[in-house]
Design an enzyme around this catalytic site. Structure first.
Site, mmCIF file in Angstrom:
data_model
loop_
_atom_site.group_PDB
_atom_site.id
_atom_site.type_symbol
_atom_site.label_atom_id
_atom_site.label_comp_id
_atom_site.label_asym_id
_atom_site.label_seq_id
_atom_site.Cartn_x
_atom_site.Cartn_y
_atom_site.Cartn_z
ATOM 1 N N LYS A 192 37.931 41.488 44.179
ATOM 2 C CA LYS A 192 38.956 41.028 45.120
ATOM 3 C C LYS A 192 38.358 40.841 46.507
ATOM 4 C CE LYS A 192 43.010 42.252 42.564
ATOM 5 N NZ LYS A 192 43.918 43.290 42.146
ATOM 6 N N LYS B 155 46.645 36.181 36.505
ATOM 7 C CA LYS B 155 47.820 35.499 37.058
ATOM 8 C C LYS B 155 47.556 34.909 38.434
ATOM 9 C CE LYS B 155 49.896 40.079 37.241
ATOM 10 N NZ LYS B 155 50.911 40.934 36.815
ATOM 11 N N LYS C 204 38.005 36.372 32.925
ATOM 12 C CA LYS C 204 39.291 36.924 32.464
ATOM 13 C C LYS C 204 40.458 36.037 32.885
ATOM 14 C CE LYS C 204 41.680 40.026 34.527
ATOM 15 N NZ LYS C 204 42.443 41.106 35.147
HETATM 16 P P1 TYM Z 1 48.349 44.033 36.209
HETATM 17 O O1 TYM Z 1 49.712 43.588 36.487
HETATM 18 O O2 TYM Z 1 47.205 43.367 36.903
HETATM 19 O O3 TYM Z 1 48.036 43.993 34.653
HETATM 20 C C1 TYM Z 1 48.945 44.564 33.750
HETATM 21 C C2 TYM Z 1 48.244 44.898 32.431
HETATM 22 O O4 TYM Z 1 47.760 43.691 31.830
HETATM 23 C C3 TYM Z 1 46.404 43.870 31.464
HETATM 24 N N1 TYM Z 1 45.743 42.561 31.564
HETATM 25 C C4 TYM Z 1 45.114 41.962 30.560
HETATM 26 N N2 TYM Z 1 44.904 42.331 29.285
HETATM 27 C C5 TYM Z 1 44.208 41.469 28.488
HETATM 28 N N3 TYM Z 1 43.730 40.271 28.928
HETATM 29 C C6 TYM Z 1 43.916 39.870 30.202
HETATM 30 N N4 TYM Z 1 43.451 38.699 30.618
HETATM 31 C C7 TYM Z 1 44.637 40.727 31.084
HETATM 32 N N5 TYM Z 1 45.023 40.634 32.379
HETATM 33 C C8 TYM Z 1 45.680 41.765 32.660
HETATM 34 C C9 TYM Z 1 45.849 44.877 32.462
HETATM 35 O O5 TYM Z 1 44.701 45.519 31.958
HETATM 36 C C10 TYM Z 1 47.022 45.818 32.610
HETATM 37 O O6 TYM Z 1 47.014 46.776 31.568
HETATM 38 N N6 TYM Z 1 46.809 48.279 37.912
HETATM 39 C C11 TYM Z 1 47.630 47.851 36.799
HETATM 40 C C12 TYM Z 1 49.113 48.184 37.010
HETATM 41 C C13 TYM Z 1 49.325 49.662 37.084
HETATM 42 C C14 TYM Z 1 49.078 50.601 36.039
HETATM 43 C C15 TYM Z 1 49.421 51.876 36.590
HETATM 44 C C16 TYM Z 1 48.658 50.468 34.723
HETATM 45 C C17 TYM Z 1 49.781 50.355 38.160
HETATM 46 N N7 TYM Z 1 49.828 51.676 37.862
HETATM 47 C C18 TYM Z 1 49.286 53.010 35.816
HETATM 48 C C19 TYM Z 1 48.527 51.631 33.952
HETATM 49 C C20 TYM Z 1 48.848 52.879 34.513
HETATM 50 C C21 TYM Z 1 47.380 46.384 36.567
HETATM 51 O O7 TYM Z 1 46.306 45.991 36.335
HETATM 52 O O8 TYM Z 1 48.401 45.567 36.591
#
Ligand code: TYM
Length: 340
Positions: A115, A204, A201
């Site tokens: 980032k 969004k 990867k």
């Molecule tokens: P976020 O919103 O970026 O992603 C949410 C979940 O989606 C998974 N993910 C993917 N999995 C497979 N392929 C992809 N291209 C892909 N893009 C995203 C991420 O690994 C995630 O599991 N930081 C977290 C949100 C969070 C969280 C937590 C998760 C906040 N607190 C506590 C677990 C436990 C996140 O990445 O959000």
């Protein structure tokens, strides 16, 4: 909610549209996991503040995300579904855990480094929240005495950090205040790649929307995106799974396998001998069918804001009860002046 099931915590940031990567990496497992675990499914709105643009509609996005949780089969009778900012314990523990986390640990986080790059490494333009992000995530997880955290592979390092912070705190205070959580990361589908750049990867925040399938995409744009997606330029033109040699085809196979609930091996056998174009048609048909069904259910939930509000309210009450217990344990170890 008193039970002897292991505890599971997961979350998604409500930053705009959810992608098929988010779905395949985590959400698709949630409805099944509720049968064997006590699940806490959180909407991480505080995390999303780290990357929000000024014109972002946070409340709308939270309601959208909550509707998708329900459409994916999360059952509020079985699981606790809540919004992070409704449970102030998260921010409280976040501050405390900041004081048990080293600067160098956060500076090493791969996601932060990436980032940072998007800001061209101008440290002064990066908000401190982005740096601190993994500590808030650790707080989310540790507050619920979580045993398992289902995530995509990009979050593995954050779970490792969470474990380190928890172990450090426990050993400093010769206690077992925190349960040490484990990541649940599936072999397939844990890292869905971009359609046009299958070595990156799917994300969004990608500026090229043709790289990403969003859960709210209309069917004609899905068809076009899959049609344009990169297949591999090797001579054989065969459909088989090999991440290194055939990243594009393997990525489409992982998507197809996840949404059709069929093993990659079974699919590879079924698809033997067909051409890339035909394969793409099969993939886009499957995604379209899957999205149509999901979107229908999503729209039904999204219409009824008072129902969504009720779910969020009830979830917040349950989450507060559970997390307050951990917070009090922590505060008592730290000899806070308790007056209640
Ligand atoms: P976020 O919103 O970026 O992603 C949410 C979940 O989606 C998974 N993910 C993917 N999995 C497979 N392929 C992809 N291209 C892909 N893009 C995203 C991420 O690994 C995630 O599991 N930081 C977290 C949100 C969070 C969280 C937590 C998760 C906040 N607190 C506590 C677990 C436990 C996140 O990445 O959000």
């Amino acid at each position: 909610m008193i039970s002897s099931k292991p505890i599971l915590f997961s979350a998604i940031q409500p930053t705009g549209n959810i992608t098929i990567g988010n779905y395949i990496g985590t959400m698709r497992h949630w409805s099944i996991l509720q049968n064997n675990y006590d699940c806490f499914y959180c909407i991480a709105d505080l995390h999303s503040l780290t990357t929000l643009e000024n014109n972002f509609f946070l409340k709308k996005s939270i309601l959208d995300t909550l509707s998708f949780y329900l459409a994916c089969g999360v059952n509020p009778e079985k699981s606790v579904v809540f919004v992070q900012s409704h449970v102030y314990q998260h921010s409280q523990l976040n501050w405390i855990l900041n004081c048990y986390t080293q600067f160098s640990e956060l500076f090493r986080m791969t996601q932060f480094k990436k980032k940072r790059k998007t800001k061209h490494d101008h440290i002064e333009k990066i908000n401190v929240g982005l740096f601190n992000y993994p500590v808030l995530m650790a707080s989310d997880i540790l507050l619920y005495q979580t045993n398992f955290v289902p995530v995509g592979s990009d979050q593995k390092q954050h779970i490792e950090l969470t474990r380190n912070i928890a172990n450090r705190f426990n050993s400093l205070y010769s206690s077992d205040v925190f349960t040490i959580p484990k990541p649940l990361i599936n072999q397939y589908g844990c890292k869905i790649m971009s359609l046009l750049e299958p070595n990156k990867k799917m994300s969004k925040s990608d500026i090229n929307k043709n790289n990403v399938i969003f859960l709210l995409d209309d069917i004609s744009s899905v068809n076009l995106k899959i049609k344009q997606s990169i297949t591999d330029s090797d001579k054989s033109c065969k459909i088989y799974y090999d991440r290194k040699k055939k990243p594009g085809i393997s990525n489409l196979l992982e998507i197809l396998s996840a949404i059709s609930n069929k093993d990659i091996d079974v699919l590879s056998r079924e698809l033997e001998g067909i051409m890339y174009a035909e394969f793409k048609n099969i993939v886009s048909d499957a995604i379209s069918k899957f999205l149509c069904k999901l979107q229908k259910s999503y729209i039904n939930y999204r219409r009824d804001e008072s129902f969504l509000k009720k779910i969020a309210y009830e979830g917040a009450i349950k989450a507060r009860l559970k997390s307050e217990k951990t917070l009090q344990k922590v505060q008592s170890k730290l000899d806070f002046f308790s007056i209640f």
